[in-house]
Design a protein around this motif. Structure first.
Motif, PDB file in Angstrom:
ATOM      1  N   SER A  45       0.835  -1.209   0.000  1.00  0.00           N
ATOM      2  CA  SER A  45       0.000   0.000   0.000  1.00  0.00           C
ATOM      3  C   SER A  45       0.868   1.257   0.000  1.00  0.00           C
ATOM      4  CB  SER A  45      -0.907  -0.009   1.224  1.00  0.00           C
ATOM      5  OG  SER A  45      -1.631   1.177   1.317  1.00  0.00           O
ATOM      6  N   ALA A  46       1.899   1.265   0.821  1.00  0.00           N
ATOM      7  CA  ALA A  46       2.789   2.427   0.881  1.00  0.00           C
ATOM      8  C   ALA A  46       3.522   2.612  -0.441  1.00  0.00           C
ATOM      9  CB  ALA A  46       3.790   2.265   2.023  1.00  0.00           C
ATOM     10  N   LEU A  47       3.981   1.519  -1.038  1.00  0.00           N
ATOM     11  CA  LEU A  47       4.689   1.604  -2.309  1.00  0.00           C
ATOM     12  C   LEU A  47       3.756   2.107  -3.411  1.00  0.00           C
ATOM     13  CD1 LEU A  47       7.316   1.085  -3.802  1.00  0.00           C
ATOM     14  CD2 LEU A  47       6.564  -1.261  -4.172  1.00  0.00           C
ATOM     15  N   THR A  48       2.524   1.654  -3.402  1.00  0.00           N
ATOM     16  CA  THR A  48       1.549   2.117  -4.392  1.00  0.00           C
ATOM     17  C   THR A  48       1.313   3.620  -4.253  1.00  0.00           C
ATOM     18  OG1 THR A  48       0.469  -0.045  -4.375  1.00  0.00           O
ATOM     19  CG2 THR A  48      -0.794   1.800  -5.261  1.00  0.00           C
ATOM     20  N   THR A  49       1.211   4.077  -3.014  1.00  0.00           N
ATOM     21  CA  THR A  49       1.018   5.512  -2.772  1.00  0.00           C
ATOM     22  C   THR A  49       2.202   6.308  -3.305  1.00  0.00           C
ATOM     23  OG1 THR A  49      -0.267   5.016  -0.789  1.00  0.00           O
ATOM     24  CG2 THR A  49       0.626   7.241  -0.983  1.00  0.00           C
ATOM     25  N   VAL A  50       3.405   5.821  -3.055  1.00  0.00           N
ATOM     26  CA  VAL A  50       4.607   6.511  -3.530  1.00  0.00           C
ATOM     27  C   VAL A  50       4.631   6.543  -5.057  1.00  0.00           C
ATOM     28  CG1 VAL A  50       7.121   6.353  -3.652  1.00  0.00           C
ATOM     29  CG2 VAL A  50       5.974   6.036  -1.469  1.00  0.00           C
ATOM     30  N   ILE A  51       4.277   5.424  -5.687  1.00  0.00           N
ATOM     31  CA  ILE A  51       4.272   5.368  -7.151  1.00  0.00           C
ATOM     32  C   ILE A  51       3.263   6.360  -7.730  1.00  0.00           C
ATOM     33  CG2 ILE A  51       3.645   3.902  -9.120  1.00  0.00           C
ATOM     34  CD1 ILE A  51       4.932   1.552  -7.579  1.00  0.00           C
ATOM     35  N   VAL A  52       2.091   6.437  -7.132  1.00  0.00           N
ATOM     36  CA  VAL A  52       1.070   7.376  -7.614  1.00  0.00           C
ATOM     37  C   VAL A  52       1.568   8.820  -7.474  1.00  0.00           C
ATOM     38  CG1 VAL A  52      -1.227   8.313  -7.116  1.00  0.00           C
ATOM     39  CG2 VAL A  52      -0.886   5.843  -7.237  1.00  0.00           C
ATOM     40  N   LYS A  53       2.188   9.110  -6.344  1.00  0.00           N
ATOM     41  CA  LYS A  53       2.709  10.468  -6.145  1.00  0.00           C
ATOM     42  C   LYS A  53       3.813  10.786  -7.149  1.00  0.00           C
ATOM     43  CE  LYS A  53       1.418  10.996  -1.319  1.00  0.00           C
ATOM     44  NZ  LYS A  53       1.877  11.223   0.050  1.00  0.00           N
ATOM     45  N   LEU A  54       4.690   9.810  -7.415  1.00  0.00           N
ATOM     46  CA  LEU A  54       5.752  10.026  -8.396  1.00  0.00           C
ATOM     47  C   LEU A  54       5.183  10.241  -9.792  1.00  0.00           C
ATOM     48  CD1 LEU A  54       8.481   7.479  -7.270  1.00  0.00           C
ATOM     49  CD2 LEU A  54       8.608   9.963  -7.171  1.00  0.00           C
ATOM     50  N   GLU A  55       4.137   9.518 -10.145  1.00  0.00           N
ATOM     51  CA  GLU A  55       3.498   9.716 -11.445  1.00  0.00           C
ATOM     52  C   GLU A  55       2.890  11.114 -11.538  1.00  0.00           C
ATOM     53  OE1 GLU A  55       0.751   6.484 -11.799  1.00  0.00           O
ATOM     54  OE2 GLU A  55       2.298   5.072 -12.453  1.00  0.00           O
ATOM     55  N   THR A  56       2.290  11.569 -10.446  1.00  0.00           N
ATOM     56  CA  THR A  56       1.719  12.913 -10.422  1.00  0.00           C
ATOM     57  C   THR A  56       2.814  13.962 -10.603  1.00  0.00           C
ATOM     58  OG1 THR A  56      -0.036  12.150  -8.942  1.00  0.00           O
ATOM     59  CG2 THR A  56       0.341  14.528  -9.046  1.00  0.00           C
ATOM     60  N   ILE A  57       3.927  13.765  -9.917  1.00  0.00           N
ATOM     61  CA  ILE A  57       5.054  14.697 -10.051  1.00  0.00           C
ATOM     62  C   ILE A  57       5.585  14.667 -11.481  1.00  0.00           C
ATOM     63  CG2 ILE A  57       7.446  15.100  -9.343  1.00  0.00           C
ATOM     64  CD1 ILE A  57       6.597  14.150  -6.523  1.00  0.00           C
ATOM     65  N   SER A  58       5.694  13.481 -12.050  1.00  0.00           N
ATOM     66  CA  SER A  58       6.179  13.344 -13.432  1.00  0.00           C
ATOM     67  C   SER A  58       5.259  14.083 -14.403  1.00  0.00           C
ATOM     68  CB  SER A  58       6.269  11.868 -13.800  1.00  0.00           C
ATOM     69  OG  SER A  58       6.620  11.712 -15.146  1.00  0.00           O
ATOM     70  N   ASN A  59       3.952  13.933 -14.211  1.00  0.00           N
ATOM     71  CA  ASN A  59       3.002  14.651 -15.073  1.00  0.00           C
ATOM     72  C   ASN A  59       3.149  16.157 -14.912  1.00  0.00           C
ATOM     73  OD1 ASN A  59       1.954  12.255 -16.028  1.00  0.00           O
ATOM     74  ND2 ASN A  59       0.265  12.216 -14.587  1.00  0.00           N
ATOM     75  N   GLY A  60       3.362  16.604 -13.683  1.00  0.00           N
ATOM     76  CA  GLY A  60       3.557  18.034 -13.441  1.00  0.00           C
ATOM     77  C   GLY A  60       4.809  18.554 -14.132  1.00  0.00           C
ATOM     78  N   VAL A  61       5.884  17.785 -14.066  1.00  0.00           N
ATOM     79  CA  VAL A  61       7.134  18.186 -14.716  1.00  0.00           C
ATOM     80  C   VAL A  61       6.944  18.250 -16.234  1.00  0.00           C
ATOM     81  CG1 VAL A  61       9.507  17.435 -15.209  1.00  0.00           C
ATOM     82  CG2 VAL A  61       8.640  17.368 -12.870  1.00  0.00           C
ATOM     83  N   THR A  62       6.221  17.282 -16.774  1.00  0.00           N
ATOM     84  CA  THR A  62       5.951  17.277 -18.219  1.00  0.00           C
ATOM     85  C   THR A  62       5.160  18.518 -18.619  1.00  0.00           C
ATOM     86  OG1 THR A  62       5.948  14.858 -18.212  1.00  0.00           O
ATOM     87  CG2 THR A  62       4.917  15.947 -20.092  1.00  0.00           C
ATOM     88  N   GLU A  63       4.166  18.874 -17.827  1.00  0.00           N
ATOM     89  CA  GLU A  63       3.375  20.081 -18.125  1.00  0.00           C
ATOM     90  C   GLU A  63       4.243  21.333 -18.048  1.00  0.00           C
ATOM     91  OE1 GLU A  63      -0.097  20.309 -15.645  1.00  0.00           O
ATOM     92  OE2 GLU A  63      -0.777  18.310 -16.217  1.00  0.00           O
ATOM     93  N   ILE A  64       5.110  21.391 -17.049  1.00  0.00           N
ATOM     94  CA  ILE A  64       5.995  22.554 -16.907  1.00  0.00           C
ATOM     95  C   ILE A  64       6.917  22.668 -18.108  1.00  0.00           C
ATOM     96  CG2 ILE A  64       7.907  23.497 -15.561  1.00  0.00           C
ATOM     97  CD1 ILE A  64       6.475  22.396 -13.053  1.00  0.00           C
ATOM     98  N   LYS A  65       7.463  21.533 -18.571  1.00  0.00           N
ATOM     99  CA  LYS A  65       8.335  21.558 -19.749  1.00  0.00           C
ATOM    100  C   LYS A  65       7.580  22.065 -20.968  1.00  0.00           C
ATOM    101  CE  LYS A  65      11.619  17.902 -18.571  1.00  0.00           C
ATOM    102  NZ  LYS A  65      12.103  16.553 -18.943  1.00  0.00           N
TER     103      LYS A  65
END
Length: 104
Positions: free
Chosen positions: A41-61
């Motif tokens: 569960s904790a790993l899944t939460t971390v993965i979801v947060k990392l995907e959200t951050i990745s999407n944010g970085v892509t939008e910023i680029k």
């Protein structure tokens, strides 16, 4: 009779020991399963947060690329306006010099 009492006591002790071992192993397995579920569960939460951050970085680029292209267009327009302004000043200077010559 005494021998029978000792055998019953040993039998009860052996059954109690076996039950205790069984209970300990069962609890250990249950705790291990719960730990694995919690870790998952904790790993899944971390993965979801990392995907959200990745999407944010892509939008910023993407936004940065848009800003760069807009800045380039603005520079080109400024250069054209400056060139036009220089040409207008040259024409005005030319007209002023003609007026001075005619006025003399």
């Amino acid at each position: 009779m005494l021998l029978m009492t000792i055998e019953v006591a040993l039998l009860i002790s052996a059954v109690s020991l076996a039950f205790g071992l069984y209970k300990g192993i069962a609890d250990s397995k249950r705790n291990h399963k719960k730990d694995v579920q919690d870790d998952t569960s904790a790993l899944t939460t971390v993965i979801v947060k990392l995907e959200t951050i990745s999407n944010g970085v892509t939008e910023i680029k993407s936004e940065m690329n848009n800003i760069k292209s807009e800045l380039k267009e603005s520079r080109e327009r400024i250069i054209k306006v400056e060139e036009s302004s220089k040409q207008a000043h040259k024409r005005l200077d030319s007209l002023e010099s003609r007026q001075k010559i005619l006025a003399e």
